[in-house]
Write an enzyme that holds these catalytic residues in place. Structure first.
Site, PDB file in Angstrom:
ATOM      1  N   SER A 125      39.083  41.486  39.068  1.00 64.38           N
ATOM      2  CA  SER A 125      39.853  41.376  40.257  1.00 64.38           C
ATOM      3  C   SER A 125      40.681  42.644  40.181  1.00 64.38           C
ATOM      4  O   SER A 125      40.993  43.104  39.341  1.00 64.38           O
ATOM      5  CB  SER A 125      41.040  40.176  40.011  1.00 64.38           C
ATOM      6  N   TYR A 150      47.103  35.087  34.421  1.00 67.21           N
ATOM      7  CA  TYR A 150      45.772  35.085  34.863  1.00 67.21           C
ATOM      8  C   TYR A 150      45.319  36.290  35.002  1.00 67.21           C
ATOM      9  O   TYR A 150      44.130  37.011  34.559  1.00 67.21           O
ATOM     10  CB  TYR A 150      45.865  34.570  36.158  1.00 67.21           C
ATOM     11  N   LYS A 154      41.918  38.629  33.197  1.00 70.07           N
ATOM     12  CA  LYS A 154      40.876  39.409  33.610  1.00 70.07           C
ATOM     13  C   LYS A 154      40.832  40.686  32.845  1.00 70.07           C
ATOM     14  O   LYS A 154      39.457  41.374  32.528  1.00 70.07           O
ATOM     15  CB  LYS A 154      41.024  39.771  35.129  1.00 70.07           C
TER      16      LYS A 154
HETATM   17  P1  NAD Z   1      36.756  28.937  42.320  1.00 68.03           P
HETATM   18  O1  NAD Z   1      38.164  28.158  41.655  1.00 68.03           O
HETATM   19  O2  NAD Z   1      36.553  28.504  43.798  1.00 68.03           O
HETATM   20  O3  NAD Z   1      35.494  28.959  41.460  1.00 68.03           O
HETATM   21  C1  NAD Z   1      35.546  28.829  40.114  1.00 68.03           C
HETATM   22  C2  NAD Z   1      34.630  27.944  39.695  1.00 68.03           C
HETATM   23  O4  NAD Z   1      34.560  27.790  38.120  1.00 68.03           O
HETATM   24  C3  NAD Z   1      35.047  26.342  40.047  1.00 68.03           C
HETATM   25  O5  NAD Z   1      34.103  25.633  40.746  1.00 68.03           O
HETATM   26  C4  NAD Z   1      35.658  25.790  38.651  1.00 68.03           C
HETATM   27  O6  NAD Z   1      35.185  24.547  38.697  1.00 68.03           O
HETATM   28  C5  NAD Z   1      34.672  26.541  37.785  1.00 68.03           C
HETATM   29  N1  NAD Z   1      35.156  26.392  36.329  1.00 68.03           N
HETATM   30  C6  NAD Z   1      36.397  26.732  35.909  1.00 68.03           C
HETATM   31  N2  NAD Z   1      36.414  26.604  34.641  1.00 68.03           N
HETATM   32  C7  NAD Z   1      35.245  26.305  34.344  1.00 68.03           C
HETATM   33  C8  NAD Z   1      34.674  26.060  32.775  1.00 68.03           C
HETATM   34  N3  NAD Z   1      35.517  26.115  31.731  1.00 68.03           N
HETATM   35  N4  NAD Z   1      33.537  25.586  32.668  1.00 68.03           N
HETATM   36  C9  NAD Z   1      32.631  25.636  33.630  1.00 68.03           C
HETATM   37  N5  NAD Z   1      33.188  25.883  35.063  1.00 68.03           N
HETATM   38  C10 NAD Z   1      34.478  26.242  35.166  1.00 68.03           C
HETATM   39  O7  NAD Z   1      37.387  30.335  42.475  1.00 68.03           O
HETATM   40  P2  NAD Z   1      36.692  31.632  43.318  1.00 68.03           P
HETATM   41  O8  NAD Z   1      37.589  31.836  44.277  1.00 68.03           O
HETATM   42  O9  NAD Z   1      35.315  31.248  43.653  1.00 68.03           O
HETATM   43  O10 NAD Z   1      36.603  32.957  42.119  1.00 68.03           O
HETATM   44  C11 NAD Z   1      35.552  33.096  41.101  1.00 68.03           C
HETATM   45  C12 NAD Z   1      35.811  33.933  40.277  1.00 68.03           C
HETATM   46  O11 NAD Z   1      36.275  35.337  40.953  1.00 68.03           O
HETATM   47  C13 NAD Z   1      36.992  33.720  39.444  1.00 68.03           C
HETATM   48  O12 NAD Z   1      36.591  34.112  38.130  1.00 68.03           O
HETATM   49  C14 NAD Z   1      38.186  34.332  39.967  1.00 68.03           C
HETATM   50  O13 NAD Z   1      39.183  34.350  38.822  1.00 68.03           O
HETATM   51  C15 NAD Z   1      37.613  35.506  40.613  1.00 68.03           C
HETATM   52  N6  NAD Z   1      38.312  36.263  41.408  1.00 68.03           N
HETATM   53  C16 NAD Z   1      38.706  35.551  42.584  1.00 68.03           C
HETATM   54  C17 NAD Z   1      39.465  36.029  43.651  1.00 68.03           C
HETATM   55  C18 NAD Z   1      39.832  35.474  44.780  1.00 68.03           C
HETATM   56  O14 NAD Z   1      40.728  35.609  45.403  1.00 68.03           O
HETATM   57  N7  NAD Z   1      39.171  34.116  45.076  1.00 68.03           N
HETATM   58  C19 NAD Z   1      39.714  37.263  43.619  1.00 68.03           C
HETATM   59  C20 NAD Z   1      39.450  37.981  42.402  1.00 68.03           C
HETATM   60  C21 NAD Z   1      38.715  37.550  41.229  1.00 68.03           C
HETATM   61  C1  UD1 Z   2      46.948  37.008  44.730  1.00 68.85           C
HETATM   62  C2  UD1 Z   2      47.327  37.254  43.365  1.00 68.85           C
HETATM   63  C3  UD1 Z   2      46.329  37.945  42.495  1.00 68.85           C
HETATM   64  C4  UD1 Z   2      44.883  37.288  42.837  1.00 68.85           C
HETATM   65  C5  UD1 Z   2      44.410  37.131  44.275  1.00 68.85           C
HETATM   66  C6  UD1 Z   2      43.349  36.734  44.555  1.00 68.85           C
HETATM   67  C7  UD1 Z   2      49.797  37.054  43.251  1.00 68.85           C
HETATM   68  C8  UD1 Z   2      50.867  37.742  42.833  1.00 68.85           C
HETATM   69  N1  UD1 Z   2      48.829  37.806  43.187  1.00 68.85           N
HETATM   70  O1  UD1 Z   2      46.878  38.172  45.231  1.00 68.85           O
HETATM   71  O2  UD1 Z   2      46.641  37.940  41.132  1.00 68.85           O
HETATM   72  O3  UD1 Z   2      43.672  38.180  42.183  1.00 68.85           O
HETATM   73  O4  UD1 Z   2      45.559  36.711  44.727  1.00 68.85           O
HETATM   74  O5  UD1 Z   2      43.232  35.117  44.369  1.00 68.85           O
HETATM   75  O6  UD1 Z   2      49.765  35.950  43.498  1.00 68.85           O
HETATM   76  N2  UD1 Z   2      51.501  35.681  51.546  1.00 68.85           N
HETATM   77  C9  UD1 Z   2      52.370  35.305  52.480  1.00 68.85           C
HETATM   78  N3  UD1 Z   2      52.707  34.152  52.551  1.00 68.85           N
HETATM   79  C10 UD1 Z   2      51.667  33.090  51.663  1.00 68.85           C
HETATM   80  C11 UD1 Z   2      50.772  33.937  51.118  1.00 68.85           C
HETATM   81  C12 UD1 Z   2      50.677  35.051  50.954  1.00 68.85           C
HETATM   82  O7  UD1 Z   2      53.353  36.188  53.054  1.00 68.85           O
HETATM   83  O8  UD1 Z   2      52.046  31.976  52.054  1.00 68.85           O
HETATM   84  C13 UD1 Z   2      51.328  37.395  51.494  1.00 68.85           C
HETATM   85  C14 UD1 Z   2      51.740  37.958  50.019  1.00 68.85           C
HETATM   86  O9  UD1 Z   2      52.923  38.240  49.923  1.00 68.85           O
HETATM   87  C15 UD1 Z   2      50.816  39.014  49.997  1.00 68.85           C
HETATM   88  C16 UD1 Z   2      49.581  38.708  51.185  1.00 68.85           C
HETATM   89  O10 UD1 Z   2      49.937  37.783  51.813  1.00 68.85           O
HETATM   90  O11 UD1 Z   2      51.516  40.089  50.646  1.00 68.85           O
HETATM   91  C17 UD1 Z   2      48.454  38.274  50.337  1.00 68.85           C
HETATM   92  O12 UD1 Z   2      48.675  37.433  49.334  1.00 68.85           O
HETATM   93  P1  UD1 Z   2      47.669  36.416  48.673  1.00 68.85           P
HETATM   94  O13 UD1 Z   2      46.620  35.925  49.418  1.00 68.85           O
HETATM   95  O14 UD1 Z   2      47.969  35.495  47.898  1.00 68.85           O
HETATM   96  O15 UD1 Z   2      46.934  37.503  47.736  1.00 68.85           O
HETATM   97  P2  UD1 Z   2      47.404  38.710  46.644  1.00 68.85           P
HETATM   98  O16 UD1 Z   2      48.886  38.553  46.568  1.00 68.85           O
HETATM   99  O17 UD1 Z   2      47.064  39.919  47.096  1.00 68.85           O
END
Ligand code: NAD
Ligand code: UD1
Length: 338
Positions: A125, A150, A154
């Site tokens: 991330s 979290y 990563k």
């Molecule tokens: P998500 O929660 O929708 O998907 C993660 C999946 O992993 C889920 O289906 C959950 O049930 C499964 N899981 C969790 N722990 C497990 C375990 N111990 N064994 C087997 N399955 C398990 O999340 P996502 O948004 O699809 O994210 C996927 C990956 O990308 C994650 O590693 C997350 O940290 C990373 N990531 C997500 C974002 C985001 O904004 N969504 C941003 C940066 C990185």
């Molecule tokens: C957040 C996480 C980051 C994670 C990413 C993806 C935090 C501090 N960071 O990032 O670690 O990798 O999500 O899951 O939580 N905002 C509002 N109102 C809301 C929600 C968000 O104003 O109800 C604003 C936030 O202040 C930010 C932007 O929207 O400026 C994006 O927020 P968000 O979607 O939560 O993502 P990140 O903060 O970038």
């Protein structure tokens, strides 16, 4: 390379990636413990691609069951999405986050190593960059200084993977640092399905749009940005999924350790996103300005050059399409996959 094991393939990004992998002709096997997802997603995937997903309810913390998958299939590469991802929850339950994300990854690596499968793509991330000194962010920017457990998981997993690859050059590892994934498959069949009150901006907006929440809280309008609200690099989840398909080529080239940002290179403020959502979907999003959220940074967007040159990957979808597709999924699935 044919058989791809996807951990966490029932989740938001994993499910979209399964679709793109199947479309590209890979044989996909999914494991997930469904802690943050629903197995109904696989029926939806089958509707999109016409291909049944082979999936198994397996927890990465259960080594015996995890090992059974590697006994059953000849896996060529693992794409590792499984993990817990809620920032606030990670502050309250750090042990659970460190155990699930780090122990889960160590178990996976140990079993892969035992089976001599040394090809891995890992979901990292942009959070590992902390608060960048300047933007756009290139892959060689300093990492660490994370603001929550979290983020540290990563950062620590990245370090573990770098050390493992350094100790044994047979490993091919691609670390993908995602910026802010939003949007959904254009069919409206799969999308983001958060439990409880969403933390992230787009799912919150779509829940306001559907009437589940009265208004959006905008966290701070006194940042040093063009309108005072936080700026992020939002990327369509289908573009992100396609980035993983491209990363498989890099694995095939036996490139060792590679790190790429997956973003669009463009920054949008919270109010820009609200405006684009309103225009794209013809729905007004009421909001009010609230104090800054703890741990938030002002601005974060990626430099996309490395992924473009080395992976031949570039995001295609713009912010309007992201807003349209997010809403399309929400309105077709007001109660998620139930
Ligand atoms: P998500 O929660 O929708 O998907 C993660 C999946 O992993 C889920 O289906 C959950 O049930 C499964 N899981 C969790 N722990 C497990 C375990 N111990 N064994 C087997 N399955 C398990 O999340 P996502 O948004 O699809 O994210 C996927 C990956 O990308 C994650 O590693 C997350 O940290 C990373 N990531 C997500 C974002 C985001 O904004 N969504 C941003 C940066 C990185
Ligand atoms: C957040 C996480 C980051 C994670 C990413 C993806 C935090 C501090 N960071 O990032 O670690 O990798 O999500 O899951 O939580 N905002 C509002 N109102 C809301 C929600 C968000 O104003 O109800 C604003 C936030 O202040 C930010 C932007 O929207 O400026 C994006 O927020 P968000 O979607 O939560 O993502 P990140 O903060 O970038």
């Amino acid at each position: 390379m044919k058989n791809i094991l996807v951990t966490g393939g029932a989740g938001y990004i994993g499910s979209h990636t399964v679709v793109e992998l199947q479309k590209a002709g890979y044989n996909v096997i999914v494991i997930d413990n469904f802690i943050n997802s629903n197995e109904l997603v696989f029926q939806r995937i089958e509707k999109i691609t016409g291909i049944k997903v082979q999936y198994y309810k397996i927890d990465l913390l259960d080594k015996t069951n995890l090992n059974s998958i590697f006994e059953k299939y000849e896996i060529d590469c693992v794409i590792h999405f499984a993990g817990l991802k809620a920032v606030g929850e990670s502050v309250k339950e750090p042990w659970r986050y460190y155990n699930n994300n780090i122990t889960g990854t160590l178990n996976l690596i140990e079993i892969m190593n035992n089976h001599k499968i040394k090809n891995l793509i890992f979901s990292s991330s942009a959070t590992v960059y902390g608060n960048p000194q300047i933007v756009p962010i290139t892959e060689d920017f300093p990492t660490g200084a994370c603001t929550n457990p979290y983020g540290w998981t990563k950062f620590m997993i990245e370090q573990i993977l770098k050390d493992i690859q350094k100790s044994d050059n047979d490993w091919n590892i691609v670390i993908l640092r995602y910026f802010n994934p939003i949007g959904a498959h254009s069919s409206g069949l799969i999308g983001e399905n958060p439990n409880g009150i969403p933390n992230n901006l787009m799912p919150y907006i779509t829940q306001v749009a559907i009437g589940k929440r009265p208004e959006l809280s905008v966290y701070g309008n006194d940042y040093n940005t063009h309108d005072g609200t936080g700026v992020r690099d939002y990327i369509h989840v289908v573009d992100l999924a396609l980035g993983h398909v491209k990363a498989l080529n890099k694995i095939e080239q036996k490139a060792g350790l590679c790190i790429y940002n997956l973003g669009t290179g463009k920054g949008y403020s919270v109010l820009d996103v609200v405006k684009n959502f309103e225009i794209a979907n013809g729905i007004k999003i009421p909001y009010s300005i609230k104090p800054r959220r703890l741990g938030d940074i002002p601005t974060c967007y990626s430099c996309v050059d490395k992924a473009k040159v080395e992976l031949g990957w570039e995001a295609q979808f713009g912010i309007r399409k992201m807003c349209e597709d997010s809403w399309n999924f929400q309105k077709n699935n007001p109660n998620g996959y139930q």
